[in-house]
Design an enzyme around this catalytic site. Structure first.
Site, PDB file in Angstrom:
ATOM      1  N   GLU B  53       0.732  -1.190   0.026  1.00 26.70           N
ATOM      2  CA  GLU B  53       0.082  -0.126  -0.052  1.00 26.70           C
ATOM      3  C   GLU B  53       0.806   1.402  -0.071  1.00 26.70           C
ATOM      4  O   GLU B  53       0.419   2.354  -0.406  1.00 26.70           O
ATOM      5  CB  GLU B  53      -1.069   0.045   1.197  1.00 26.70           C
ATOM      6  CG  GLU B  53      -0.286  -0.183   2.614  1.00 26.70           C
ATOM      7  CD  GLU B  53      -0.976  -0.747   3.539  1.00 26.70           C
ATOM      8  OE1 GLU B  53      -1.054  -1.901   3.567  1.00 26.70           O
ATOM      9  OE2 GLU B  53      -1.992  -0.249   4.313  1.00 26.70           O
ATOM     10  N   VAL B  54       2.106   1.232   0.440  1.00 21.76           N
ATOM     11  CA  VAL B  54       3.093   2.339   0.338  1.00 21.76           C
ATOM     12  C   VAL B  54       3.217   2.939  -1.197  1.00 21.76           C
ATOM     13  O   VAL B  54       3.437   4.090  -1.242  1.00 21.76           O
ATOM     14  CB  VAL B  54       4.509   1.916   0.944  1.00 21.76           C
ATOM     15  CG1 VAL B  54       5.108   0.909   0.161  1.00 21.76           C
ATOM     16  CG2 VAL B  54       5.354   3.276   1.311  1.00 21.76           C
TER      17      VAL B  54
END
Lengths: 292, 269, 292, 269
Positions: B53-54
């Site tokens: 998700e980064v």
């Protein structure tokens, strides 16, 4: 501009401040520490996961509200100051507007596009919906209200003095945070000539019209990682987690690393930075912006 | 518990890795799941890809230890470095086959709490929050959670649903409420593996880890867990699995070979 | 993969196809011409401004519907085939779903995020609202319905054989088009080693899981410009505008430049490409993805 | 019309450039406005910046002739190369001070038609469409349009509003309908300049270009145009303005010194 001046001018008491927008990397710890040193109060913090920085600002009493997906210490777990504030109002009560990572991104995109809200399916079925004023359900969709930071503080690898910032690696919600914010404060490892930033306009994060300050602050993201510059200082996070378990421990930590230190250059003198410095380089292959 | 050739966390990582199918796009997250991805990719799932998700996609696991998904070794060699909302877009489209979510509490229907123990307005314990957990729970095609098997963690009903599993356990609860994916398919604990019937509902015991008993497991479960006749013993980590785990977590940071007091999943107190 | 094979496999009759998503640059003319050569029918074209390519496909009878903000010839004006199709149903009637540039972008973002629609204030007060089925007004906002292309065809400067594409210069609606589409076909000036694309993962346009074909097609965007490679061929656009004024003129143009030509390499032999080649190079300053 | 030291298009570009204030962020678009930006930036507005929907921000005008805003010289030296939706975001926030829009038809209330002449389902003329025109008309703080002054172009009411000006001319129409910016402030034609009262409403004649008369202009206007007592003569292009125009359009491609049959604004027929 100096960090002290930038924070004084552009992050007054009561500001809504987006930070840690690239998630685990590039967290503007130096800027946050300067806010603590200047005794900033009544801030609303906006961000996705905030790896320890929000915890420190909360523990220092700077914070009125947290609008975030997660507040803690990514490699270590709980945020002890956050717990104390929520559970025992120490040092003060903090209002929490819970989000998920996706919903905080959408809240910023809504602000960037200047619409009241954006729809999504995420958070359907989650009790977060009932606990966050900026989230509502209509027609089977969640509507995420816009969140408009007064200022986004963004640490990057390099920028020029005109505010053109280059960051690389995963960017999290950096772009929407900067576009949503009224203004952007850049802190950077290196200040470079405009010919460097303009050699690659695709990598420029924000329109320079948003950027109000560029602060040259090498190491300003420590202990978070900076691609090409510094590894993450896991041990530093570990020590913070341990020492922040008690109010006394946190107070001593804060005095040692923030209150008792003049500025980031002095902080850097106390870090064994060479242990963290990245020495295996991986240059990107250039592209050609040739025009004629 | 007798001393073994592997730690409980190593077994959990091995079991988690087996949930990854070849070709899966896996929303990896952090900690043990990151190791599970590395193990799977080096064994039965050489064509799996990881999404973070980064704002990263990878094929090969990072070549060095990771404290977080955003650490520099996870970026070098990435297939895509982008914005979180683009990674979330793929998941919202149903392109993420499997997600992993951590939690402090899970209930009989697979709902996770990582937000509040007690009243949200005046909580007994404030947990860190959703992070991407709720997004994975709602949008990924199927997901798995890893949990220390304790009565205070495996509870009848969580007091706060951060990341919805099968809700109130009625069949089709997720579909009725507009959630996209199929929800949790397994709870991998330090004592065994719980699974769910297709279409949702209540978890049941699928296997017990070597060296543990059903009774021991039931005693640490906060509801009368369904125990089918065909409960099996969890397969121990293979030598290859252990070798891979130790290659990617050389210090045992995530797999309990290092003393690690501040368990991220701890509810504290 | 060859262009012929890519179009045959991934752009069947009836497809919804996004093209020209970087606006004036990087228009995949070679791909569009191959669709014409293969006699593709009943396409829905999706894009912002489409500088002549949509006009050609419409004139060739490939198109059932246009979902776009603008169809014409940017430096020359009107699209004559588009006019004939809309005004006289020559060679066939074309359904038009009008958009603005912003609304077509939002329609694709809606699809990328898998929501039915996204809200905006643009198009309030415009008659486009009444003429486009995918636009509606509720609560004082325009709601732009999702547009989901079956395939986005994107021309880039360089890509590797695994589908990792690097494009630079202004990107228009490239990113949302690729994310919204079921699949992406890349056509590129250069096929490079993976070590080149992976040296700069921030510049990779799409997740490789979306990309189904990489076609090495140098000059495949002619007459549109390609930063670092080719200038825009203004005269070619001018000639097309003149000749396409009549059905006969268009038919002859099409035979000369599409029907009567086997493929793009043969097309390139008829172009004085050296006149367009960019020779003043402007390399980007590399960044360091160093990790250890 | 007697032969002059400048073409009508050159005068229009010079007049348009005067609409740009120093420090403005200008949504530039194409053709003559692109030249107007270059002229202004080199004269009275050295701190203006240009924003292009293709996804660019610039300070200095491009150093070479541009056929489109996406031509390579417009990219080299750009301050930001990005996505269209990011440029639109700035405009939706009210950060764009001035926009330029082209059109085939404009009406007394400043509404533009670039879509259909006649019935949209069976149009007499299909025009190219909005492009970014409607976005600029609705979202920029104020905007200007350039138009050949002909009776078929300056019409009482356009049959189709692509880019809304002041709507039906009632005061506050834009606000009532939720449009963000103040709307059109000037229509710059080949014969004169029309302006609007603050708050919207009906256009009036502000100045007549040198060598033309009010009567000539009225005869080419499709409605009884308001003519205040203080109509002035438009200032001719200065030598500096002309020099700048010719520097950025050396062949006269956009300013009529080159034969250019296929006028982009032509309604054809």
């Amino acid at each position: 501009m100096s960090m002290a001046r930038a924070i004084e001018r552009f992050v007054p008491d009561g500001s809504t401040v987006a930070m840690g927008v690239a998630l685990e990397p590039l967290i503007p710890f130096a800027a946050g520490h300067e806010m603590i040193r200047q005794g900033r109060r009544e801030l609303e913090l906006v961000g996705p996961i905030s790896d320890s920085l929000f915890d420190q600002l909360i523990g220092a009493g700077c914070v009125r509200r947290v609008t975030a997906a997660w507040v803690g210490n990514v490699s270590e777990g709980l945020g002890h100051c956050y717990r104390r504030a929520c559970e025992q109002q120490i040092p003060r009560a903090v209002e929490v507007h819970d989000h998920s990572n996706f919903s905080i991104s959408l809240a910023l995109w809504a602000a960037a596009w200047n619409v009241p809200s954006l729809p999504t399916r995420t958070l359907l079925g989650s009790d977060i919906l009932a606990n966050s004023p900026g989230l509502s359900v209509r027609d089977g969709l969640v509507h995420v209200d816009a969140v408009r930071p007064d200022v986004a503080v963004v640490h990057v690898q390099r920028a020029d003095e005109h505010g053109r910032a280059h960051a690389w690696g995963p960017l999290g919600i950096t772009e929407e945070a900067g576009l949503a914010a009224d203004r952007v404060v850049i802190t950077c490892e290196e200040v470079v000539e405009a010919e460097v930033t303009l050699s690659d306009p695709n990598r420029i994060l924000f329109p320079e019209t948003k950027v109000v300050a560029v602060v040259h602050e090498p190491g300003g993201a420590h202990p978070s990682p900076v691609q090409g510059y510094f590894k993450r200082d896991h041990a530093f996070y570990g020590e913070y987690a341990e020492r922040s378990r008690s109010v006394e421990g946190f107070t001593a930590w804060l005095e040692q690393w923030v209150g008792g230190i003049q500025d980031r250059p002095h902080y850097m003198q106390r870090i064994d930075i060479d242990r963290l410095r990245i020495t295996r380089h991986r240059p990107s292959v250039p592209v050609d912006f040739g025009d004629e | 518990m007798t001393s073994k050739a592997y730690t409980p966390q190593e077994l959990m990582v091995a079991v988690a890795s087996r949930e990854i199918r070849d070709g899966d796009l896996v929303f990896v997250g952090m900690r043990q799941p990151m190791l599970a991805y590395a193990v799977a990719r080096n064994a039965h799932a050489p064509n799996a890809r990881g999404l973070f998700e980064v704002g990263l996609m990878r094929d090969q696991p990072a070549s060095a230890f990771l404290g977080t998904m955003g650490d520099p070794p996870n970026v070098a060699g990435a297939l895509w470095a982008t914005r979180m909302s683009n990674a979330m877009a793929l998941m919202a489209q149903g392109s993420v086959d499997l997600g992993f979510i951590g939690g402090a509490e899970v209930d009989r229907f697979g709902n996770l709490n990582t937000s509040y123990v007690g009243e949200p307005r005046s909580p007994m314990v404030k947990l860190p929050g959703s992070g991407g957990g709720a997004d994975i729970a709602i949008l990924s095609r199927r997901w798995v959670t890893l949990m220390t098997h304790e009565r205070r963690r495996l509870v009848d009903r969580v007091s706060f649903i951060t990341s919805p599993g099968h809700g109130d356990g009625t069949r089709g609860w997720r579909k009725t409420n507009g959630l996209l994916g199929a929800g949790p398919v397994a709870i991998i604990t330090t004592l065994g593996v719980l699974r769910f019937p297709e279409g949702g509902g209540e978890s049941y015991l699928a296997s017990v880890h070597p060296g543990h008993t059903v009774d021991e497991l039931l005693a640490e479960t906060g509801w009368p867990l369904r125990v089918p006749d065909d409960v099996s013993e969890t397969s121990a980590p293979t030598a290859a699995e252990l070798a891979a785990i130790r290659r990617f977590d050389p210090g045992g940071f995530w797999t309990g070979r290092q003393l690690h007091n501040n368990d991220p999943n701890a509810t504290g107190a």
